[in-house]
Design a protein around this motif. Structure first.
Motif, PDB file in Angstrom:
ATOM      1  N   PRO A   1       0.828  -1.209   0.000  1.00  0.00           N
ATOM      2  CA  PRO A   1       0.000   0.000   0.000  1.00  0.00           C
ATOM      3  C   PRO A   1       0.864   1.261   0.000  1.00  0.00           C
ATOM      4  O   PRO A   1       1.939   1.294   0.595  1.00  0.00           O
ATOM      5  CB  PRO A   1      -0.791  -0.089   1.299  1.00  0.00           C
ATOM      6  CG  PRO A   1      -0.658  -1.494   1.774  1.00  0.00           C
ATOM      7  CD  PRO A   1       0.601  -2.039   1.183  1.00  0.00           C
ATOM      8  N   PHE A   2       0.386   2.296  -0.673  1.00  0.00           N
ATOM      9  CA  PHE A   2       1.071   3.580  -0.749  1.00  0.00           C
ATOM     10  C   PHE A   2       0.167   4.658  -0.167  1.00  0.00           C
ATOM     11  O   PHE A   2      -1.025   4.708  -0.474  1.00  0.00           O
ATOM     12  CB  PHE A   2       1.399   3.933  -2.201  1.00  0.00           C
ATOM     13  CG  PHE A   2       1.950   5.328  -2.360  1.00  0.00           C
ATOM     14  CD1 PHE A   2       3.293   5.582  -2.153  1.00  0.00           C
ATOM     15  CD2 PHE A   2       1.118   6.378  -2.706  1.00  0.00           C
ATOM     16  CE1 PHE A   2       3.803   6.874  -2.284  1.00  0.00           C
ATOM     17  CE2 PHE A   2       1.616   7.670  -2.839  1.00  0.00           C
ATOM     18  CZ  PHE A   2       2.955   7.915  -2.631  1.00  0.00           C
ATOM     19  N   PHE A   3       0.751   5.509   0.680  1.00  0.00           N
ATOM     20  CA  PHE A   3       0.016   6.622   1.264  1.00  0.00           C
ATOM     21  C   PHE A   3       0.808   7.900   1.053  1.00  0.00           C
ATOM     22  O   PHE A   3       2.017   7.933   1.311  1.00  0.00           O
ATOM     23  CB  PHE A   3      -0.192   6.413   2.773  1.00  0.00           C
ATOM     24  CG  PHE A   3      -0.967   5.194   3.118  1.00  0.00           C
ATOM     25  CD1 PHE A   3      -2.352   5.220   3.148  1.00  0.00           C
ATOM     26  CD2 PHE A   3      -0.314   4.004   3.410  1.00  0.00           C
ATOM     27  CE1 PHE A   3      -3.077   4.077   3.472  1.00  0.00           C
ATOM     28  CE2 PHE A   3      -1.025   2.856   3.736  1.00  0.00           C
ATOM     29  CZ  PHE A   3      -2.414   2.902   3.761  1.00  0.00           C
ATOM     30  N   ASP A   4       0.139   8.946   0.604  1.00  0.00           N
ATOM     31  CA  ASP A   4       0.730  10.275   0.534  1.00  0.00           C
ATOM     32  C   ASP A   4       0.274  11.000   1.790  1.00  0.00           C
ATOM     33  O   ASP A   4      -0.931  11.199   1.989  1.00  0.00           O
ATOM     34  CB  ASP A   4       0.262  11.000  -0.726  1.00  0.00           C
ATOM     35  CG  ASP A   4       0.831  12.397  -0.812  1.00  0.00           C
ATOM     36  OD1 ASP A   4       0.367  13.272  -0.051  1.00  0.00           O
ATOM     37  OD2 ASP A   4       1.733  12.621  -1.636  1.00  0.00           O
ATOM     38  N   LEU A   5       1.209  11.380   2.650  1.00  0.00           N
ATOM     39  CA  LEU A   5       0.857  11.956   3.947  1.00  0.00           C
ATOM     40  C   LEU A   5       0.032  13.237   3.795  1.00  0.00           C
ATOM     41  O   LEU A   5      -0.932  13.441   4.540  1.00  0.00           O
ATOM     42  CB  LEU A   5       2.107  12.198   4.787  1.00  0.00           C
ATOM     43  CG  LEU A   5       1.882  12.576   6.243  1.00  0.00           C
ATOM     44  CD1 LEU A   5       1.023  11.547   6.976  1.00  0.00           C
ATOM     45  CD2 LEU A   5       3.216  12.764   6.951  1.00  0.00           C
ATOM     46  N   ASP A   6       0.365  14.085   2.839  1.00  0.00           N
ATOM     47  CA  ASP A   6      -0.426  15.304   2.630  1.00  0.00           C
ATOM     48  C   ASP A   6      -1.874  14.960   2.284  1.00  0.00           C
ATOM     49  O   ASP A   6      -2.807  15.570   2.819  1.00  0.00           O
ATOM     50  CB  ASP A   6       0.173  16.175   1.524  1.00  0.00           C
ATOM     51  CG  ASP A   6       1.389  16.969   1.969  1.00  0.00           C
ATOM     52  OD1 ASP A   6       1.689  16.988   3.185  1.00  0.00           O
ATOM     53  OD2 ASP A   6       2.040  17.583   1.099  1.00  0.00           O
TER      54      ASP A   6
ATOM     55  N   GLY B   1       6.112  14.880   3.242  1.00  0.00           N
ATOM     56  CA  GLY B   1       6.590  16.124   2.660  1.00  0.00           C
ATOM     57  C   GLY B   1       7.993  16.422   3.156  1.00  0.00           C
ATOM     58  O   GLY B   1       8.494  15.789   4.089  1.00  0.00           O
ATOM     59  N   GLY B   2       8.622  17.421   2.546  1.00  0.00           N
ATOM     60  CA  GLY B   2       9.996  17.769   2.885  1.00  0.00           C
ATOM     61  C   GLY B   2      10.186  18.250   4.306  1.00  0.00           C
ATOM     62  O   GLY B   2      11.272  18.130   4.869  1.00  0.00           O
ATOM     63  N   GLY B   3       9.138  18.775   4.935  1.00  0.00           N
ATOM     64  CA  GLY B   3       9.277  19.292   6.288  1.00  0.00           C
ATOM     65  C   GLY B   3       8.950  18.304   7.382  1.00  0.00           C
ATOM     66  O   GLY B   3       9.270  18.544   8.549  1.00  0.00           O
ATOM     67  N   THR B   4       8.338  17.189   7.040  1.00  0.00           N
ATOM     68  CA  THR B   4       7.874  16.239   8.051  1.00  0.00           C
ATOM     69  C   THR B   4       8.974  15.830   9.011  1.00  0.00           C
ATOM     70  O   THR B   4       8.793  15.830  10.230  1.00  0.00           O
ATOM     71  CB  THR B   4       7.278  14.981   7.385  1.00  0.00           C
ATOM     72  OG1 THR B   4       6.270  15.366   6.462  1.00  0.00           O
ATOM     73  CG2 THR B   4       6.703  14.035   8.417  1.00  0.00           C
ATOM     74  N   SER B   5      10.128  15.478   8.472  1.00  0.00           N
ATOM     75  CA  SER B   5      11.207  14.948   9.317  1.00  0.00           C
ATOM     76  C   SER B   5      11.853  16.003  10.201  1.00  0.00           C
ATOM     77  O   SER B   5      12.612  15.673  11.104  1.00  0.00           O
ATOM     78  CB  SER B   5      12.284  14.308   8.437  1.00  0.00           C
ATOM     79  OG  SER B   5      12.853  15.281   7.581  1.00  0.00           O
ATOM     80  N   CYS B   6      11.539  17.279   9.979  1.00  0.00           N
ATOM     81  CA  CYS B   6      12.250  18.374  10.647  1.00  0.00           C
ATOM     82  C   CYS B   6      11.521  18.914  11.870  1.00  0.00           C
ATOM     83  O   CYS B   6      12.003  19.863  12.497  1.00  0.00           O
ATOM     84  CB  CYS B   6      12.464  19.513   9.654  1.00  0.00           C
ATOM     85  SG  CYS B   6      13.281  18.985   8.141  1.00  0.00           S
ATOM     86  N   PHE B   7      10.398  18.355  12.225  1.00  0.00           N
ATOM     87  CA  PHE B   7       9.615  18.893  13.336  1.00  0.00           C
ATOM     88  C   PHE B   7       9.508  17.884  14.460  1.00  0.00           C
ATOM     89  O   PHE B   7       9.311  16.689  14.219  1.00  0.00           O
ATOM     90  CB  PHE B   7       8.236  19.332  12.841  1.00  0.00           C
ATOM     91  CG  PHE B   7       8.332  20.560  11.990  1.00  0.00           C
ATOM     92  CD1 PHE B   7       8.236  21.826  12.560  1.00  0.00           C
ATOM     93  CD2 PHE B   7       8.574  20.473  10.632  1.00  0.00           C
ATOM     94  CE1 PHE B   7       8.372  22.966  11.789  1.00  0.00           C
ATOM     95  CE2 PHE B   7       8.711  21.604   9.854  1.00  0.00           C
ATOM     96  CZ  PHE B   7       8.606  22.855  10.430  1.00  0.00           C
TER      97      PHE B   7
END
Length: 153
Positions: free
Chosen positions: A2-7, A59-65
């Motif tokens: 399964p594939f999920f796009d977090l946004d 997304g690009g910011g997910t890992s940074c928070f």
């Protein structure tokens, strides 16, 4: 798998598109909701009697928070797709209106913004288990990288 796009999952969860969330609720709300949805996806995939593998595009910011990158590394195999800034700007230029942090940026201003964000985010991205610089990698090669890395971790 399964594939999920977090946004897309955040949009489903809130009933709002990403641009509206940023505009009406702010980035802090979005980042909190993003982590809630990510952990909810994980819980659904690993509930008693279920243990599914899935691909979750963040997304690009997910890992940074917060402790998101630490959490993602603990619960899965993280992959940093690391194309050149030129390649990334070319991809993102078509989507700037759908990405709140990129709205109004084109050409050199977009590339400069991406370069600045990348330098801010790189310490988090460097924590990924796998880094792929060649984004034109063959599917078979990518699958082998994932298999080899999942055998180690």
């Amino acid at each position: 798998i399964p594939f999920f796009d977090l946004d897309a999952e955040v949009e489903k969860s809130t009933g709002m598109d990403i641009v509206s969330i940023f505009r009406d609720k702010g980035e802090a709300f979005f980042r909190e909701k993003e982590m809630q949805v990510l952990s909810g996806l994980y819980e659904n995939l690993t509930s008693p009697g279920i243990s599914l593998r899935a691909i979750i595009a963040t997304g690009g910011g997910t890992s940074c928070f917060g402790a998101n990158m630490e959490w993602m590394n603990k619960h899965g195999l993280t992959v940093w797709l690391n194309p050149t800034i030129t390649e990334l700007a070319g991809r993102l230029e078509k989507e700037t209106e759908k990405r709140p942090l990129l709205q109004g940026k084109t050409g050199k201003s977009l590339a400069d913004f991406i370069e600045m964000k990348l330098s801010e985010r790189k310490p988090f991205y460097n924590l990924a288990r796998i880094e792929i610089k060649n984004t034109h990698i063959a599917v078979e090669e990518f699958i082998n990288l994932l298999h080899n890395a999942s055998d180690i971790h």
